[in-house]
Write a protein that holds these residues in place. Structure first.
Motif, PDB file in Angstrom:
ATOM      1  N   GLN A  47      36.093  14.328  82.610  1.00 25.05           N
ATOM      2  CA  GLN A  47      37.323  15.734  82.877  1.00 25.05           C
ATOM      3  C   GLN A  47      36.615  16.207  81.238  1.00 25.05           C
ATOM      4  OE1 GLN A  47      40.987  14.649  83.984  1.00 25.05           O
ATOM      5  NE2 GLN A  47      39.949  13.672  86.251  1.00 25.05           N
ATOM      6  N   ASP A  48      37.073  15.275  80.051  1.00 20.83           N
ATOM      7  CA  ASP A  48      37.478  16.432  79.005  1.00 20.83           C
ATOM      8  C   ASP A  48      36.098  15.885  77.308  1.00 20.83           C
ATOM      9  OD1 ASP A  48      38.176  17.793  76.683  1.00 20.83           O
ATOM     10  OD2 ASP A  48      40.023  16.575  76.280  1.00 20.83           O
ATOM     11  N   PRO A  49      35.142  15.644  78.177  1.00 22.43           N
ATOM     12  CA  PRO A  49      33.991  14.319  77.228  1.00 22.43           C
ATOM     13  C   PRO A  49      34.525  15.165  75.297  1.00 22.43           C
ATOM     14  CG  PRO A  49      32.897  16.380  78.314  1.00 22.43           C
ATOM     15  CD  PRO A  49      34.635  16.217  79.179  1.00 22.43           C
ATOM     16  N   GLU A  50      34.802  16.751  75.116  1.00 22.16           N
ATOM     17  CA  GLU A  50      34.677  16.856  73.934  1.00 22.16           C
ATOM     18  C   GLU A  50      36.177  16.750  73.167  1.00 22.16           C
ATOM     19  OE1 GLU A  50      32.090  18.159  72.584  1.00 22.16           O
ATOM     20  OE2 GLU A  50      31.294  18.172  74.841  1.00 22.16           O
ATOM     21  N   ALA A  51      36.894  16.185  73.926  1.00 23.01           N
ATOM     22  CA  ALA A  51      38.047  15.304  73.180  1.00 23.01           C
ATOM     23  C   ALA A  51      38.333  14.635  72.238  1.00 23.01           C
ATOM     24  CB  ALA A  51      39.272  15.253  74.441  1.00 23.01           C
ATOM     25  N   PRO A  52      39.124  14.409  71.473  1.00 19.44           N
ATOM     26  CA  PRO A  52      38.438  13.693  70.184  1.00 19.44           C
ATOM     27  C   PRO A  52      38.462  11.813  70.940  1.00 19.44           C
ATOM     28  CG  PRO A  52      40.774  15.131  69.729  1.00 19.44           C
ATOM     29  CD  PRO A  52      39.970  15.206  70.975  1.00 19.44           C
ATOM     30  N   ARG A  53      37.346  11.492  70.343  1.00 21.44           N
ATOM     31  CA  ARG A  53      37.481   9.609  70.799  1.00 21.44           C
ATOM     32  C   ARG A  53      38.349   8.813  70.827  1.00 21.44           C
ATOM     33  NH1 ARG A  53      30.960   9.212  72.190  1.00 21.44           N
ATOM     34  NH2 ARG A  53      30.820  11.616  72.245  1.00 21.44           N
ATOM     35  N   ASP A  54      39.542   9.013  71.267  1.00 19.33           N
ATOM     36  CA  ASP A  54      40.664   8.285  70.841  1.00 19.33           C
ATOM     37  C   ASP A  54      40.785   7.366  72.577  1.00 19.33           C
ATOM     38  OD1 ASP A  54      41.643  10.007  72.902  1.00 19.33           O
ATOM     39  OD2 ASP A  54      43.662  10.586  71.041  1.00 19.33           O
ATOM     40  N   GLY A  55      41.679   6.434  72.197  1.00 21.76           N
ATOM     41  CA  GLY A  55      41.797   5.946  73.524  1.00 21.76           C
ATOM     42  C   GLY A  55      41.853   6.596  75.027  1.00 21.76           C
ATOM     43  N   SER A  56      42.505   7.704  74.460  1.00 23.32           N
ATOM     44  CA  SER A  56      42.736   8.413  76.007  1.00 23.32           C
ATOM     45  C   SER A  56      41.153   9.001  76.540  1.00 23.32           C
ATOM     46  CB  SER A  56      43.184   9.355  76.144  1.00 23.32           C
ATOM     47  OG  SER A  56      44.985   9.379  75.781  1.00 23.32           O
ATOM     48  N   TRP A  57      40.064   9.399  75.468  1.00 23.38           N
ATOM     49  CA  TRP A  57      39.175   9.348  75.595  1.00 23.38           C
ATOM     50  C   TRP A  57      38.459   8.710  76.282  1.00 23.38           C
ATOM     51  CZ3 TRP A  57      34.355   7.975  74.880  1.00 23.38           C
ATOM     52  CH2 TRP A  57      33.248   8.786  74.954  1.00 23.38           C
ATOM     53  N   TRP A  58      38.317   7.305  75.761  1.00 25.33           N
ATOM     54  CA  TRP A  58      37.902   6.341  76.374  1.00 25.33           C
ATOM     55  C   TRP A  58      38.523   5.562  77.895  1.00 25.33           C
ATOM     56  CZ3 TRP A  58      33.579   4.415  74.934  1.00 25.33           C
ATOM     57  CH2 TRP A  58      32.866   4.214  73.701  1.00 25.33           C
ATOM     58  N   ALA A  59      39.403   6.012  78.071  1.00 24.84           N
ATOM     59  CA  ALA A  59      40.203   5.973  79.362  1.00 24.84           C
ATOM     60  C   ALA A  59      39.792   6.729  80.931  1.00 24.84           C
ATOM     61  CB  ALA A  59      41.484   6.044  79.494  1.00 24.84           C
ATOM     62  N   ASP A  60      39.411   8.264  80.069  1.00 29.03           N
ATOM     63  CA  ASP A  60      38.815   8.987  80.617  1.00 29.03           C
ATOM     64  C   ASP A  60      37.332   8.872  81.245  1.00 29.03           C
ATOM     65  OD1 ASP A  60      37.555  11.704  82.400  1.00 29.03           O
ATOM     66  OD2 ASP A  60      38.086  12.434  80.545  1.00 29.03           O
ATOM     67  N   ALA A  61      36.586   8.608  80.308  1.00 30.65           N
ATOM     68  CA  ALA A  61      35.851   7.504  79.926  1.00 30.65           C
ATOM     69  C   ALA A  61      35.069   6.870  81.240  1.00 30.65           C
ATOM     70  CB  ALA A  61      34.281   7.625  79.444  1.00 30.65           C
ATOM     71  N   TRP A  62      35.825   5.423  81.709  1.00 26.92           N
ATOM     72  CA  TRP A  62      35.906   4.323  81.602  1.00 26.92           C
ATOM     73  C   TRP A  62      36.503   5.208  83.554  1.00 26.92           C
ATOM     74  CZ3 TRP A  62      34.353  -0.665  81.920  1.00 26.92           C
ATOM     75  CH2 TRP A  62      35.127  -0.932  82.780  1.00 26.92           C
ATOM     76  N   ALA A  63      37.027   6.291  83.870  1.00 26.75           N
ATOM     77  CA  ALA A  63      37.515   6.308  85.033  1.00 26.75           C
ATOM     78  C   ALA A  63      36.956   7.513  86.068  1.00 26.75           C
ATOM     79  CB  ALA A  63      39.110   7.453  85.261  1.00 26.75           C
ATOM     80  N   ASN A  64      35.636   8.008  85.337  1.00 27.36           N
ATOM     81  CA  ASN A  64      35.334   9.107  85.427  1.00 27.36           C
ATOM     82  C   ASN A  64      33.716   9.142  85.398  1.00 27.36           C
ATOM     83  OD1 ASN A  64      37.506  10.551  86.880  1.00 27.36           O
ATOM     84  ND2 ASN A  64      37.894  11.055  84.482  1.00 27.36           N
ATOM     85  N   ALA A  65      33.257   8.591  84.504  1.00 30.33           N
ATOM     86  CA  ALA A  65      32.051   8.643  83.621  1.00 30.33           C
ATOM     87  C   ALA A  65      31.297   7.958  85.055  1.00 30.33           C
ATOM     88  CB  ALA A  65      31.043   8.720  82.352  1.00 30.33           C
ATOM     89  N   GLN A  66      30.035   8.832  85.516  1.00 34.60           N
ATOM     90  CA  GLN A  66      29.292   8.967  86.533  1.00 34.60           C
ATOM     91  C   GLN A  66      28.537   7.670  86.571  1.00 34.60           C
ATOM     92  OE1 GLN A  66      27.176  11.807  88.087  1.00 34.60           O
ATOM     93  NE2 GLN A  66      28.714  13.097  88.608  1.00 34.60           N
ATOM     94  N   TRP A  67      27.548   7.524  85.234  1.00 39.24           N
ATOM     95  CA  TRP A  67      26.986   5.820  84.372  1.00 39.24           C
ATOM     96  C   TRP A  67      27.563   4.606  84.815  1.00 39.24           C
ATOM     97  CZ3 TRP A  67      22.290   6.054  85.809  1.00 39.24           C
ATOM     98  CH2 TRP A  67      20.913   7.099  85.575  1.00 39.24           C
ATOM     99  N   ILE A  68      29.230   5.139  84.404  1.00 33.22           N
ATOM    100  CA  ILE A  68      29.959   4.015  83.517  1.00 33.22           C
ATOM    101  C   ILE A  68      30.371   3.824  85.120  1.00 33.22           C
ATOM    102  CG2 ILE A  68      32.509   2.973  83.159  1.00 33.22           C
ATOM    103  CD1 ILE A  68      31.724   5.044  80.602  1.00 33.22           C
ATOM    104  N   GLN A  69      30.700   4.185  85.529  1.00 33.43           N
ATOM    105  CA  GLN A  69      30.915   4.258  87.672  1.00 33.43           C
ATOM    106  C   GLN A  69      30.193   2.628  87.742  1.00 33.43           C
ATOM    107  OE1 GLN A  69      34.168   4.485  88.637  1.00 33.43           O
ATOM    108  NE2 GLN A  69      34.517   5.012  86.338  1.00 33.43           N
ATOM    109  N   ALA A  70      28.366   3.324  88.232  1.00 29.70           N
ATOM    110  CA  ALA A  70      27.610   3.342  88.472  1.00 29.70           C
ATOM    111  C   ALA A  70      27.137   1.328  88.086  1.00 29.70           C
ATOM    112  CB  ALA A  70      26.275   4.083  88.641  1.00 29.70           C
TER     113      ALA A  70
END
Length: 306
Positions: free
Chosen positions: A75-98
């Motif tokens: 949802q927000d790939p340009e955000a600072p790479r903190d805990g919220s960024w990694w949570a966003d990646a874990w929940a929404n990144a398509q390659w991680i979901q795959a």
């Protein structure tokens, strides 16, 4: 193997010719993989080597496509790479979901294939079992039958029993991948049982052990390398399979190979090469484990009586 000192000229010529042929075959088989790995670091969105890459210019190389595996779909790939960024990646990144889907499907299909394949191998290893050759041929037929035929048959079978209405996530793909993995388990475990000394099981029975205890305390420790090898092959089969997933998988059951397939059809991106490089590394690691287990199995069989 080194040539003996008394080898004739013709034998020496054939020896070096044989080595050249082996090296040529190895290069022919490994060349596609060697091409994919450097291309995954291409700074440009191309599937070819750029001029900067050929000149080994550092600006021609980049980790952008590996980074895209984490950010694609966020949802927000340009955000600072903190805990919220990694949570966003874990929940929404398509390659991680795959990746999560592939691991879940691979794990449960491997457990099922290993359990059923080991049981089948134990029965087929007994000479008194009637029709074992015909049964073996049937059980390993998924390795022989073209995968498109298997996928089509599973599609119509699942449609007839309406497996999609059972409410169990990934069930159809897990059962299908277990079907494809069982032959690998049967072959590896059967090969391990060839050198197994069955007098050990008879001795355990004479000492009062029941069949379950005999299997867990006598057979299983000796055939464990073969079981693990078969499980690894079954997992790799599930992890790399795409045809069955395309036929029986739901829209939300995207695996890594299916995501790569969609990427090739919808948008050509070098991120696919990054995934391929990671899969190559994983495959090499698993094959190394299989080789180590094979050597351990040979040592165990050498230590057994007879």
């Amino acid at each position: 193997m080194a040539l003996p000192k008394h080898a004739s000229t013709l034998e020496r010529v054939w020896h070096y010719t044989y080595l050249v042929i082996c090296v040529a075959i190895f290069i022919f088989l490994i060349a596609p993989i060697l091409v994919i790995i450097p291309l995954s670091f291409n700074a440009e969105p191309y599937f070819t080597f750029s001029d900067k890459m050929l000149r080994f210019d550092p600006e021609g190389y980049s980790m952008r496509w590996y980074d895209l595996l984490l950010t694609f779909g966020m949802q927000d790939p340009e955000a600072p790479r903190d805990g919220s960024w990694w949570a966003d990646a874990w929940a929404n990144a398509q390659w991680i979901q795959a990746t999560k889907n592939s691991i879940i499907i691979g794990f449960f299909s491997t457990v099922l294939a290993t359990t059923l394949g080991t049981i089948a191998a134990l029965g087929l290893s007994r000479s008194e079992m009637p029709g074992r050759r015909a049964i073996m041929a049937i059980l390993i037929s998924p390795m022989i039958v073209p995968i498109i035929i298997t996928a089509t048959g599973l599609f119509f079978f699942y449609s007839s029993i309406r497996i999609q209405d059972w409410g169990v996530p990934y069930l159809g793909i897990i059962l299908a991948h277990a079907t494809l993995g069982i032959p690998f388990v049967i072959i590896t475990v059967t090969a391990t049982l060839v050198g197994f000394d069955h007098s050990l099981t008879r001795a355990a029975a004479n000492l009062g052990a029941d069949p379950v205890t005999t299997f867990l305390r006598v057979q299983m420790p000796l055939i464990l390398p073969g079981v693990i090898s078969g499980a690894l092959f079954a997992f790799v089969t599930s992890f790399d399979e795409v045809v069955v997933v395309l036929f029986v998988g739901g829209l939300d059951e995207q695996t890594i190979p299916r995501q790569m397939w969609n990427g090739i059809r919808e948008q050509i991106s070098p991120a696919i090469l990054s995934v391929a490089t990671i899969l190559v590394i994983i495959s090499i690691a698993l094959l190394t484990v299989v080789e180590l287990l094979r050597r351990r199995s040979e040592k165990l069989r050498g230590m057994s009586p007879g």
